[in-house]
Every structure is written in structure tokens, then in C-alpha cells.
Scaffold this motif. Structure first.
Motif, PDB file in Angstrom:
ATOM      1  N   GLY A 107       0.773  -1.194  -0.050  1.00 57.61           N
ATOM      2  CA  GLY A 107      -0.006   0.140   0.143  1.00 57.61           C
ATOM      3  C   GLY A 107       0.899   1.216  -0.056  1.00 57.61           C
ATOM      4  N   ASP A 108       0.232   2.447   0.324  1.00 57.33           N
ATOM      5  CA  ASP A 108       0.935   3.643   0.223  1.00 57.33           C
ATOM      6  C   ASP A 108       0.078   4.620   1.229  1.00 57.33           C
ATOM      7  OD1 ASP A 108      -1.395   4.503  -1.212  1.00 57.33           O
ATOM      8  OD2 ASP A 108      -0.109   4.599  -2.903  1.00 57.33           O
ATOM      9  N   SER A 109       0.913   5.547   1.766  1.00 56.62           N
ATOM     10  CA  SER A 109       0.515   6.567   2.536  1.00 56.62           C
ATOM     11  C   SER A 109       1.054   7.837   2.315  1.00 56.62           C
ATOM     12  CB  SER A 109       0.801   6.059   4.080  1.00 56.62           C
ATOM     13  OG  SER A 109       0.617   7.346   5.036  1.00 56.62           O
ATOM     14  N   ASN A 110       0.363   9.039   2.769  1.00 53.71           N
ATOM     15  CA  ASN A 110       0.720  10.209   2.750  1.00 53.71           C
ATOM     16  C   ASN A 110       1.882  10.656   3.698  1.00 53.71           C
ATOM     17  OD1 ASN A 110      -0.864  10.827   4.805  1.00 53.71           O
ATOM     18  ND2 ASN A 110      -1.970  12.383   3.581  1.00 53.71           N
ATOM     19  N   GLY A 111       1.911   9.597   5.017  1.00 54.15           N
ATOM     20  CA  GLY A 111       2.813  10.073   6.062  1.00 54.15           C
ATOM     21  C   GLY A 111       2.081  10.525   7.162  1.00 54.15           C
ATOM     22  N   SER A 112       0.729  11.114   6.996  1.00 57.76           N
ATOM     23  CA  SER A 112       0.364  11.634   8.102  1.00 57.76           C
ATOM     24  C   SER A 112      -1.361  11.180   8.266  1.00 57.76           C
ATOM     25  CB  SER A 112       0.126  13.142   7.708  1.00 57.76           C
ATOM     26  OG  SER A 112      -0.546  13.497   6.485  1.00 57.76           O
ATOM     27  N   GLY A 113      -1.420   9.889   8.225  1.00 60.21           N
ATOM     28  CA  GLY A 113      -2.922   9.472   8.362  1.00 60.21           C
ATOM     29  C   GLY A 113      -3.928   8.997   7.325  1.00 60.21           C
ATOM     30  N   THR A 114      -3.413   9.492   5.970  1.00 57.93           N
ATOM     31  CA  THR A 114      -4.340   8.887   5.031  1.00 57.93           C
ATOM     32  C   THR A 114      -3.441   7.795   4.054  1.00 57.93           C
ATOM     33  OG1 THR A 114      -5.151  11.078   4.705  1.00 57.93           O
ATOM     34  CG2 THR A 114      -5.180   9.535   2.611  1.00 57.93           C
ATOM     35  N   TYR A 115      -4.099   6.688   3.953  1.00 63.75           N
ATOM     36  CA  TYR A 115      -3.518   5.588   3.204  1.00 63.75           C
ATOM     37  C   TYR A 115      -4.369   4.570   2.811  1.00 63.75           C
ATOM     38  CZ  TYR A 115      -5.100   3.572   7.643  1.00 63.75           C
ATOM     39  OH  TYR A 115      -5.810   3.187   8.719  1.00 63.75           O
ATOM     40  N   GLN A 116      -3.932   3.699   1.951  1.00 65.76           N
ATOM     41  CA  GLN A 116      -4.414   2.661   1.314  1.00 65.76           C
ATOM     42  C   GLN A 116      -3.950   1.263   1.348  1.00 65.76           C
ATOM     43  OE1 GLN A 116      -5.725   2.694  -2.785  1.00 65.76           O
ATOM     44  NE2 GLN A 116      -3.590   3.742  -3.377  1.00 65.76           N
ATOM     45  N   ILE A 117      -4.227   0.427   2.213  1.00 65.86           N
ATOM     46  CA  ILE A 117      -3.299  -1.005   2.423  1.00 65.86           C
ATOM     47  C   ILE A 117      -4.143  -2.264   2.036  1.00 65.86           C
ATOM     48  CG2 ILE A 117      -2.375  -2.179   4.177  1.00 65.86           C
ATOM     49  CD1 ILE A 117      -2.165   0.243   5.849  1.00 65.86           C
ATOM     50  N   GLU A 118      -3.489  -3.261   1.410  1.00 67.20           N
ATOM     51  CA  GLU A 118      -4.050  -4.397   1.163  1.00 67.20           C
ATOM     52  C   GLU A 118      -3.129  -5.377   1.923  1.00 67.20           C
ATOM     53  OE1 GLU A 118      -4.730  -7.680  -2.306  1.00 67.20           O
ATOM     54  OE2 GLU A 118      -5.672  -5.714  -2.593  1.00 67.20           O
ATOM     55  N   THR A 119      -3.943  -6.502   2.733  1.00 70.19           N
ATOM     56  CA  THR A 119      -3.053  -7.254   3.531  1.00 70.19           C
ATOM     57  C   THR A 119      -3.509  -8.678   3.100  1.00 70.19           C
ATOM     58  OG1 THR A 119      -2.910  -5.440   5.338  1.00 70.19           O
ATOM     59  CG2 THR A 119      -2.360  -7.680   5.988  1.00 70.19           C
ATOM     60  N   LEU A 120      -2.583  -9.650   3.534  1.00 71.28           N
ATOM     61  CA  LEU A 120      -2.893 -10.981   3.153  1.00 71.28           C
ATOM     62  C   LEU A 120      -2.457 -11.648   4.764  1.00 71.28           C
ATOM     63  CD1 LEU A 120      -3.375 -14.035   2.161  1.00 71.28           C
ATOM     64  CD2 LEU A 120      -1.205 -13.778   1.051  1.00 71.28           C
ATOM     65  N   GLU A 121      -3.226 -12.417   5.264  1.00 62.92           N
ATOM     66  CA  GLU A 121      -2.981 -13.348   6.587  1.00 62.92           C
ATOM     67  C   GLU A 121      -3.339 -14.707   6.145  1.00 62.92           C
ATOM     68  OE1 GLU A 121      -2.071 -12.713   9.762  1.00 62.92           O
ATOM     69  OE2 GLU A 121      -1.964 -10.391  10.190  1.00 62.92           O
ATOM     70  N   THR A 122      -2.424 -15.482   6.748  1.00 61.52           N
ATOM     71  CA  THR A 122      -2.967 -16.957   6.435  1.00 61.52           C
ATOM     72  C   THR A 122      -3.017 -17.697   7.670  1.00 61.52           C
ATOM     73  OG1 THR A 122      -0.731 -17.665   6.123  1.00 61.52           O
ATOM     74  CG2 THR A 122      -1.642 -16.863   4.252  1.00 61.52           C
ATOM     75  N   GLY A 123      -3.635 -18.925   7.743  1.00 63.36           N
ATOM     76  CA  GLY A 123      -3.514 -19.953   8.582  1.00 63.36           C
ATOM     77  C   GLY A 123      -3.047 -21.296   7.912  1.00 63.36           C
ATOM     78  N   MET A 124      -2.498 -22.096   8.753  1.00 62.06           N
ATOM     79  CA  MET A 124      -2.118 -23.473   7.881  1.00 62.06           C
ATOM     80  C   MET A 124      -2.194 -24.732   8.764  1.00 62.06           C
ATOM     81  SD  MET A 124       1.857 -24.173   6.470  1.00 62.06           S
ATOM     82  CE  MET A 124       1.738 -22.765   5.315  1.00 62.06           C
ATOM     83  N   SER A 125      -2.671 -25.711   8.366  1.00 65.19           N
ATOM     84  CA  SER A 125      -2.889 -26.878   8.856  1.00 65.19           C
ATOM     85  C   SER A 125      -2.654 -28.079   7.864  1.00 65.19           C
ATOM     86  CB  SER A 125      -4.252 -26.886   9.482  1.00 65.19           C
ATOM     87  OG  SER A 125      -4.580 -28.438  10.054  1.00 65.19           O
ATOM     88  N   PHE A 126      -2.456 -29.346   8.599  1.00 64.67           N
ATOM     89  CA  PHE A 126      -2.169 -30.683   7.503  1.00 64.67           C
ATOM     90  C   PHE A 126      -3.641 -31.204   7.672  1.00 64.67           C
ATOM     91  CE2 PHE A 126       2.168 -30.330   9.309  1.00 64.67           C
ATOM     92  CZ  PHE A 126       2.725 -30.351   8.229  1.00 64.67           C
ATOM     93  N   GLY A 127      -3.885 -31.783   6.319  1.00 66.91           N
ATOM     94  CA  GLY A 127      -5.165 -32.272   6.196  1.00 66.91           C
ATOM     95  C   GLY A 127      -5.228 -33.837   6.539  1.00 66.91           C
ATOM     96  N   ASN A 128      -5.994 -34.480   6.439  1.00 68.38           N
ATOM     97  CA  ASN A 128      -6.103 -36.017   6.770  1.00 68.38           C
ATOM     98  C   ASN A 128      -5.597 -36.988   5.448  1.00 68.38           C
ATOM     99  OD1 ASN A 128      -7.220 -35.999   9.217  1.00 68.38           O
ATOM    100  ND2 ASN A 128      -9.393 -35.560   8.264  1.00 68.38           N
ATOM    101  N   HIS A 129      -5.332 -36.233   4.239  1.00 69.98           N
ATOM    102  CA  HIS A 129      -5.152 -37.108   3.135  1.00 69.98           C
ATOM    103  C   HIS A 129      -3.766 -36.707   2.895  1.00 69.98           C
ATOM    104  CE1 HIS A 129      -4.377 -37.688  -1.124  1.00 69.98           C
ATOM    105  NE2 HIS A 129      -5.148 -38.616  -1.242  1.00 69.98           N
ATOM    106  N   LYS A 130      -2.490 -37.784   2.553  1.00 70.87           N
ATOM    107  CA  LYS A 130      -1.416 -37.878   2.183  1.00 70.87           C
ATOM    108  C   LYS A 130      -1.125 -37.900   0.625  1.00 70.87           C
ATOM    109  CE  LYS A 130       0.011 -40.445   6.271  1.00 70.87           C
ATOM    110  NZ  LYS A 130       0.601 -41.672   6.762  1.00 70.87           N
ATOM    111  N   THR A 131      -0.262 -37.146   0.178  1.00 74.75           N
ATOM    112  CA  THR A 131       0.192 -37.315  -1.279  1.00 74.75           C
ATOM    113  C   THR A 131       1.598 -37.567  -1.292  1.00 74.75           C
ATOM    114  OG1 THR A 131      -1.238 -35.616  -1.954  1.00 74.75           O
ATOM    115  CG2 THR A 131       0.515 -36.244  -3.522  1.00 74.75           C
ATOM    116  N   ASN A 132       2.206 -38.775  -1.840  1.00 73.64           N
ATOM    117  CA  ASN A 132       3.579 -39.171  -1.935  1.00 73.64           C
ATOM    118  C   ASN A 132       4.219 -39.252  -0.298  1.00 73.64           C
ATOM    119  OD1 ASN A 132       4.076 -39.502  -4.901  1.00 73.64           O
ATOM    120  ND2 ASN A 132       3.975 -36.948  -4.829  1.00 73.64           N
ATOM    121  N   GLY A 133       3.443 -39.651   0.673  1.00 74.08           N
ATOM    122  CA  GLY A 133       3.869 -39.959   2.026  1.00 74.08           C
ATOM    123  C   GLY A 133       3.604 -38.746   2.816  1.00 74.08           C
ATOM    124  N   PHE A 134       3.366 -37.769   2.357  1.00 74.32           N
ATOM    125  CA  PHE A 134       3.406 -36.589   3.477  1.00 74.32           C
ATOM    126  C   PHE A 134       1.794 -35.993   3.324  1.00 74.32           C
ATOM    127  CE2 PHE A 134       8.071 -35.343   3.464  1.00 74.32           C
ATOM    128  CZ  PHE A 134       8.374 -36.545   4.082  1.00 74.32           C
TER     129      PHE A 134
END
Length: 311
Positions: A227-254
Motif C-alpha cells: 500500500g501507500d500513505s501520505n505519511g500523516s494518516g491517509t493511506y490505502q493498504i491490502e493485507t494477506l494473512e494466512t493459517g496453515m494445517s495438515f489435512g487427513n489425506h497424504k500425497t507421496n507419503g506426506f
């Protein structure tokens, strides 16, 4: 809008997620993935060899991650001697470790190379201090090196615009299957600016196999801000946050890895009498998910740098 880069202020992120409201998921599969990552209990599967529960959740969200607090300084001193480097050349605030098993420990070291020089036609150029990131599996008693590897992607000069944080090791090992432990860690890349907002945290999973380091997942983006900002409170921001877990199915052993992706976008304008602007804020949320399957060598993925809201 081209990608721009800097550190995202933590206060802005807290505001984003405090205010965010989830929109409806696209299909039933995505709902199931979200439910999987909401689990806080270990999976009901058991290790056939030692009857231990296998924990499928890697992290529900980034605030949920607990870092390893292990750092065996006497062992680190032995490691430095075995590497033939000065103990004082180890950047301690960017070094972390964890016990891998009863006989083996893992370190992520940051080693300082003072006043690194490169050869040029008219002599040598001094580029300043260079910080190298190194992965090590060592014997817990002697400090003997079992496997070692530099990561050139995380090396940087002291005066570069892009810096890398300490590589934070997850407190608990994760299991790729019933018998294969892996170490997870994440590192932040960021640049300092009040105008251009950029921050990225990358996640790696590695294991030790036949006395060799195997990176089964390398630098998967688990947080990304642009994103970008003017340095004094005006801004536009895009954010990606993730979570991660193993499923029950295996592919090639993992086990397959299931990643939930939460995109958020905020556009804010600070109240300013001087510029005749009224305070306003616009927040948007989008959810996606992705399954990563082990191809026999690694959890392959195609990096996706598409913006969901920024143009």
C-alpha cells in the motif's frame, strides 16, 4: 498500481483486523477448510510407533504462533569453534535454535562478515558489513556439524533498503507423517518508509534426511502487506494473512497442507480542516483457501502476487 514496499505499522494492522467482518465463503469446501484451521485440539490420529498424538494444526493465525525460546549458548560456542568463526561474529538477536531430537539440535545463525569487499578492475570496493543466514543441524553434546547450508535469499548488507528479521522458529515440531518431524520458521522482509508500505513474512519447513537438510516448503508467504500513505494518516493498504494445517489425506507419503487466506483492504482519509477533507474509512474482506501437495521433493506452489483490491 505497481507493488510498493515498506514496513506496515502494527497499529494499523490491529485496527484492520479488529474492524474486519468475514464475508460468506464461496463453497462448502472452503467452509470445511476454515473449520479445519479453527481446531485447537490435536488430531485423533496416533503415531503407530510411540502412541503420540499428531498435531495437525501448524498455526491458526499469525498471532497464534509461539516461538521457540531455546538457545543453548554453551552449545553455540562449540558450534562456532567447529565452524571456525568467531563467537563475536554471530548476531545473537538474529539467532535461534530448537532441539530436533535427543541427539540433534537445529540452529538458524546470522553471521556478520565485516567490511565485505568485492574485486573490481580498479581495485576493491568495500560494501560494508554483510549478514549471512545459515541453517545447521548439530550434535547436542559435541556441537559437531551434521548438516549446514547458507540461505543466500536472506543475506543482506547493513545499508540495504530491504532488511530481514530474525528467523523465528516455531516452538513445536510438526509432523509431515507419523514418523517425519519437521522444523517450521518464518522470516520477515521489510523496508523502512513512511510513504510506501511493504512487509512480508515467509514460512519454511525443513527436515533432516540422510544427514542432509531438506526444505520441503520454502518461503511460502504467510503475511503480505502492500500500500501507500501520505505519511500523516491517509493511506490505502491490502493485507494477506494466512493459517496453515495438515489435512487427513497424504500425497507421496506426506499430509497435504491446507492454507486459508484472508485478504483485507482499507482505505482511510484523515480528518483535515486545512485540506477540507472529512475523516473516512473503507474496509473490504475476501477469503480464499489453497491446498499444497507434496510432490516427492517439496510442497510445490506458485507464488501469487495478484492484488485482490488494489489496482
Amino acid at each position: 498500481m505497481p507493488m510498493k514496499k515498506t514496513i506496515l505499522y502494527s497499529g494499523v494492522l490491529m485496527f484492520l483486523f479488529a474492524c474486519g467482518k468475514s464475508e460468506k465463503t464461496i463453497n462448502q469446501a472452503e467452509i470445511q477448510n476454515q473449520e479445519l484451521l479453527s481446531l485447537t485440539e490435536t488430531d485423533a490420529d496416533y503415531n503407530n510407533n510411540n502412541n503420540k498424538e499428531l498435531k495437525k494444526l501448524v498455526f491458526k493465525n499469525l498471532d497464534d504462533i509461539k516461538d521457540s525460546e531455546e538457545l543453548n549458548l554453551p552449545l553455540l560456542s562449540k558450534v562456532a569453534s567447529n565452524l571456525n568463526i568467531k563467537y563475536s561474529n554471530i548476531k545473537m538477536d538474529e539467532t535461534s535454535s530448537i532441539n530436533y531430537d535427543d541427539k540433534t539440535a537445529f540452529f538458524v545463525l546470522t553471521i556478520i562478515e565485516h567490511n565485505k569487499k568485492i574485486s573490481k578492475a580498479d581495485g576493491y570496493e568495500n560494501l560494508g558489513n554483510y549478514f549471512q543466514r545459515k541453517y545447521l543441524f548439530v550434535n547436542r553434546e559435541s556441537g559437531d556439524i551434521i548438516a549446514e547450508e547458507f540461505d543466500d535469499n536472506l543475506g543482506y548488507y547493513h545499508n540495504e533498503a530491504i532488511r530481514f528479521s530474525k528467523s523465528h522458529i516455531l516452538k513445536d515440531l510438526v509432523y509431515l507423517n507419523e514418523n517425519t518431524p519437521a522444523i517450521g520458521f518464518y522470516t520477515e522482509a521489510s523496508a523502512s518508509s513512511r510513504i510506501v508500505l511493504y512487509s512480508e513474512q515467509k514460512f519454511t519447513l525443513l527436515t533432516l534426511a540422510n544427514n542432509e537438510i531438506k526444505k520441503v516448503l520454502y518461503e511460502y508467504p504467510i503475511r503480505l502487506t502492500n500500500g501507500d500513505s501520505n505519511g500523516s494518516g491517509t493511506y490505502q493498504i491490502e493485507t494477506l494473512e494466512t493459517g496453515m494445517s495438515f489435512g487427513n489425506h497424504k500425497t507421496n507419503g506426506f499430509y497435504d497442507l491446507i492454507v486459508t487466506k484472508n485478504f483485507s483492504y482499507e482505505e482511510a482519509v484523515e480528518d483535515s480542516l486545512e485540506n477540507e477533507m472529512e475523516e473516512k474509512s473503507n474496509l473490504k474482506i475476501k477469503k480464499e483457501s489453497e491446498k499444497l501437495m507434496f510432490n516427492g521433493k517439496e510442497y510445490a506452489f506458485n507464488r501469487d502476487d495478484r492484488h485482490r483490491f488494489l489496482e
